[in-house]
Each structure stands twice: as C-alpha cells, then as structure tokens.
Design a protein around this motif. Structure first.
Motif, mmCIF file in Angstrom:
data_model
loop_
_atom_site.group_PDB
_atom_site.id
_atom_site.type_symbol
_atom_site.label_atom_id
_atom_site.label_comp_id
_atom_site.label_asym_id
_atom_site.label_seq_id
_atom_site.Cartn_x
_atom_site.Cartn_y
_atom_site.Cartn_z
ATOM 1 N N ARG A 146 4.003 23.154 13.874
ATOM 2 C CA ARG A 146 2.705 23.727 13.551
ATOM 3 C C ARG A 146 1.931 22.846 12.578
ATOM 4 N N ARG A 147 0.601 22.904 12.687
ATOM 5 C CA ARG A 147 -0.232 22.197 11.720
ATOM 6 C C ARG A 147 -0.042 22.839 10.352
ATOM 7 N N PRO A 148 0.198 22.043 9.327
ATOM 8 C CA PRO A 148 0.565 22.598 8.014
ATOM 9 C C PRO A 148 -0.604 23.176 7.222
ATOM 10 N N ASP A 149 -0.238 23.926 6.212
ATOM 11 C CA ASP A 149 -1.178 24.480 5.240
ATOM 12 C C ASP A 149 -1.929 23.322 4.567
ATOM 13 N N PRO A 150 -3.270 23.372 4.487
ATOM 14 C CA PRO A 150 -4.008 22.278 3.839
ATOM 15 C C PRO A 150 -3.701 22.136 2.353
ATOM 16 N N ALA A 151 -2.993 23.098 1.769
ATOM 17 C CA ALA A 151 -2.546 22.939 0.386
ATOM 18 C C ALA A 151 -1.358 21.983 0.292
ATOM 19 N N THR A 152 -0.789 21.593 1.446
ATOM 20 C CA THR A 152 0.374 20.701 1.444
ATOM 21 C C THR A 152 0.045 19.295 1.908
ATOM 22 N N ILE A 153 -1.092 19.111 2.563
ATOM 23 C CA ILE A 153 -1.496 17.804 3.089
ATOM 24 C C ILE A 153 -3.011 17.666 2.983
ATOM 25 N N PRO A 154 -3.542 16.432 2.982
ATOM 26 C CA PRO A 154 -4.995 16.246 3.035
ATOM 27 C C PRO A 154 -5.473 16.349 4.492
ATOM 28 N N SER A 155 -5.660 17.551 4.972
ATOM 29 C CA SER A 155 -5.922 17.766 6.401
ATOM 30 C C SER A 155 -7.260 17.195 6.865
ATOM 31 N N GLU A 156 -8.152 16.856 5.934
ATOM 32 C CA GLU A 156 -9.428 16.254 6.317
ATOM 33 C C GLU A 156 -9.300 14.750 6.553
ATOM 34 N N ALA A 157 -8.151 14.171 6.231
ATOM 35 C CA ALA A 157 -7.945 12.739 6.419
ATOM 36 C C ALA A 157 -7.338 12.464 7.796
ATOM 37 N N LYS A 158 -7.743 11.345 8.375
ATOM 38 C CA LYS A 158 -7.095 10.893 9.607
ATOM 39 C C LYS A 158 -5.997 9.927 9.167
ATOM 40 N N ALA A 159 -4.896 10.518 8.730
ATOM 41 C CA ALA A 159 -3.802 9.778 8.107
ATOM 42 C C ALA A 159 -2.607 9.688 9.052
ATOM 43 N N ALA A 160 -1.989 8.519 9.089
ATOM 44 C CA ALA A 160 -0.897 8.283 10.021
ATOM 45 C C ALA A 160 0.254 9.270 9.828
ATOM 46 N N GLY A 161 0.575 9.583 8.575
ATOM 47 C CA GLY A 161 1.709 10.467 8.311
ATOM 48 C C GLY A 161 1.559 11.853 8.896
ATOM 49 N N LEU A 162 0.319 12.302 9.113
ATOM 50 C CA LEU A 162 0.090 13.644 9.652
ATOM 51 C C LEU A 162 0.400 13.730 11.142
ATOM 52 N N TYR A 163 0.648 12.589 11.767
ATOM 53 C CA TYR A 163 0.884 12.561 13.215
ATOM 54 C C TYR A 163 2.364 12.595 13.585
ATOM 55 N N MET A 164 3.247 12.652 12.609
ATOM 56 C CA MET A 164 4.672 12.654 12.917
ATOM 57 C C MET A 164 5.047 13.828 13.820
ATOM 58 N N ILE A 165 4.592 15.045 13.476
ATOM 59 C CA ILE A 165 4.920 16.207 14.295
ATOM 60 C C ILE A 165 4.170 16.178 15.626
ATOM 61 N N CYS A 166 3.053 15.470 15.657
ATOM 62 C CA CYS A 166 2.317 15.318 16.917
ATOM 63 C C CYS A 166 3.111 14.457 17.891
ATOM 64 N N THR A 167 3.668 13.370 17.386
ATOM 65 C CA THR A 167 4.493 12.504 18.240
ATOM 66 C C THR A 167 5.672 13.279 18.808
ATOM 67 N N MET A 168 6.366 14.027 17.963
ATOM 68 C CA MET A 168 7.521 14.794 18.442
ATOM 69 C C MET A 168 7.096 15.844 19.460
ATOM 70 N N SER A 169 5.960 16.476 19.215
ATOM 71 C CA SER A 169 5.481 17.519 20.133
ATOM 72 C C SER A 169 5.072 16.929 21.476
ATOM 73 N N LYS A 170 4.438 15.766 21.452
ATOM 74 C CA LYS A 170 4.030 15.135 22.709
ATOM 75 C C LYS A 170 5.240 14.635 23.486
ATOM 76 N N HIS A 171 6.241 14.099 22.797
ATOM 77 C CA HIS A 171 7.466 13.687 23.476
ATOM 78 C C HIS A 171 8.131 14.882 24.177
ATOM 79 N N ALA A 172 8.203 16.008 23.472
ATOM 80 C CA ALA A 172 8.814 17.212 24.063
ATOM 81 C C ALA A 172 8.013 17.686 25.262
ATOM 82 N N ALA A 173 6.685 17.596 25.171
ATOM 83 C CA ALA A 173 5.827 18.013 26.284
ATOM 84 C C ALA A 173 6.026 17.110 27.491
ATOM 85 N N GLU A 174 6.063 15.817 27.268
ATOM 86 C CA GLU A 174 6.232 14.876 28.371
ATOM 87 C C GLU A 174 7.585 15.063 29.055
ATOM 88 N N ALA A 175 8.598 15.447 28.271
ATOM 89 C CA ALA A 175 9.915 15.702 28.860
ATOM 90 C C ALA A 175 9.891 16.893 29.810
#
Length: 289
Positions: A146-175
C-alpha cells in the motif's frame, strides 16, 4: 530486441557535459545506491517538443528540496540539458529521464551533506508503455503493498526510494499475466497503479482518487483540466475498493502510460468505452499540438 540499457550507442548528459552512453557510470560507493538519495523525472518529447518540460524540471528541483538534496542547476539549465540530449542523439520523439542523486564523497553513512549532488539526463525511443492496451484495455492485479502515510515519506516527491513497493507489486502482477497493479493507500482507499494515476467513469462523470498521499502526476492534472474543458464533471475523492463494481470505464495516466484504458482490475471488468477513447484521442492531439 533493443540492446541493454548500459550497452547502447548515443550520448547522455552528466554533470554539465555530454558523454558517450557506455561511459555514463557512477562509483559503487555512490550514496544513492546505498540509501536511495535520488529523485527523477520521466518526460516525453513529441515531434521535437517536450510536453510540459519546464514543469517537469521545476518538479525535479522540488523533489530534491523535499529530500534535503538541493540540485545545483536551475530549471532553465535542466531544460537546456534535455534539449542537448535530444539534439545529440537526433531524436524528435523520445522518452527523457532526468535524474539527480547524492554521489560518492566524504560521507558513507546515512548522513551525506558533504557528498556532491549530481545530475544526469538520458533519453531513448520508447513506444506504448502497456503495448496494445490502448485498444484492448490493460489487465491489472490488486497489489498487496500500500501507498504509505505521508507522515512517513515525502509523498509529493518523485523519489526513487518510493518505488520499491511499486517494483515488487508490478513483478507480482506480471507473474499473474497482468500489465500492472492497482495499489490501495494506507487507509484502504484506491490510490494509483505502480507508475500511473487512475480514473473511473460512472454515469458520464469521472472519479479519481484524491492525491493526498501519492504523487499528483502532471499527466493527471492535464487530463483533469481536459475533462473540465470538455464539460465533464470530475470528482477527486476517496474511493473504496468495493466501488469498482459500479464503475463502467477506467484508464491510467502518466508520462510513460500516457492515457491507457483498463479492461480489468482483479475480478472487476471495464469497457473501453467512448469517453476513454475520447480522452486517449484528445490527449494525443494535445501533446502533438
């Protein structure tokens, strides 16, 4: 099949100059590689013009600020670097990736104030992100992350670290034979796909999740304004997953995704209807104007 991304002909802009593609390298002790101190932008050039290029450059600078990582270039200098890359490679239609990161330097722990902030711009020719989904509709999984609480990350930034769960989710979807995954947010509301915002249609009106804990994409903003100009009512609101059953159409928006209709999300199905097709066509017309 295209060559691997580290083994191509062409030029990449790095720290103020164009270098050979294969020479665009960083040291293994680059801070960003260890601690995700990196922000980026994805943009498309259509017929020689970068769509909303200056807005992307300004957002890159803002992302750097949010990560306490001031980028030592102005938006105008970043614009010029992007144009230089396109010219050097001879491309009128391409995807552009501007990337800023904490490099190797005197610090090699979590803190990195003494390490230089570096900037690179690369580009490549790239077709439809979801293949033929613009005609048939993309097939989406529902992610467990799930996308995290904005109190835990800078959700307004397009930051590489925020995509870690996206990569895992897309891998699971492609499988599972899917193109992508729809993510919920930390409260259980519908949020976005792994790299694109999401829209739904019901009774001729459009509903899209309120961007209060994920990136309010520039393409998302463009499409919302486009719909308003078309006199179509847009509801930006919290959407519960069980509402998906009542929606008739769905599409994704993003620089890479552009506007891509969705045919299914998990067990929920949608038609590639007239409004979705119209938005696809209008967006294509706009970016190539």
């Amino acid at each position: 099949m295209a060559a691997a991304y580290d083994d191509r002909d062409g030029k990449i802009w790095m720290d103020g100059k164009l270098v050979e593609w294969r020479d665009a390298k960083v040291h293994i002790l680059t801070h960003a590689l260890h601690y995700a101190s990196s922000v980026f932008e994805g943009e498309r050039c259509y017929n020689g013009k970068i769509f909303k290029g200056h807005e992307h450059s300004k957002r890159l600078l803002r992302s750097g600020e949010l990560l306490d990582m001031p980028i030592p270039y102005s938006a105008e200098e970043i614009d010029a670097a992007k144009e230089a890359v396109l010219k050097a490679n001879g491309w009128d239609n391409a995807y552009i990736r501007a990337l800023a990161w904490r490099g190797a330097g005197e610090d090699m722990g979590v803190a990195s104030k003494r390490n230089p902030v570096r900037l690179a711009v690369a580009a490549w020719e790239w077709g439809n992100y979801y293949g033929d989904a613009k005609m048939k509709g993309a097939k989406l999984d529902i992610a467990k992350w799930r996308r995290p609480d904005p109190a835990t990350i800078p959700s307004e930034a397009k930051a590489a670290g925020l995509y870690m769960i996206c990569t895992m989710s897309k891998h699971a979807a492609e499988a599972k034979g899917c193109s992508d995954a729809m993510m919920l947010d930390y409260r259980g509301y519908v949020a976005e796909a792994t790299g694109a915002n999401i829209f739904f249609v019901k009774d001729g009106e459009v509903h899209t999740p309120l961007a209060d804990c994920f990136l309010n994409g520039l393409t998302r903003q463009t499409v919302i304004q486009m719909l308003k100009d078309m006199q179509i009512k847009v509801h930006e609101r919290h959407i519960m997953p069980d509402e998906l059953e009542s929606f008739e159409q769905c599409w994704l928006t993003g620089t890479a995704a552009e506007v891509t209709p969705v045919g299914s999300i998990g067990d929920y199905t949608f038609e590639v209807g007239d409004l979705a097709k119209r938005v696809v066509a209008e967006y294509e017309r706009l970016v190539r104007a």
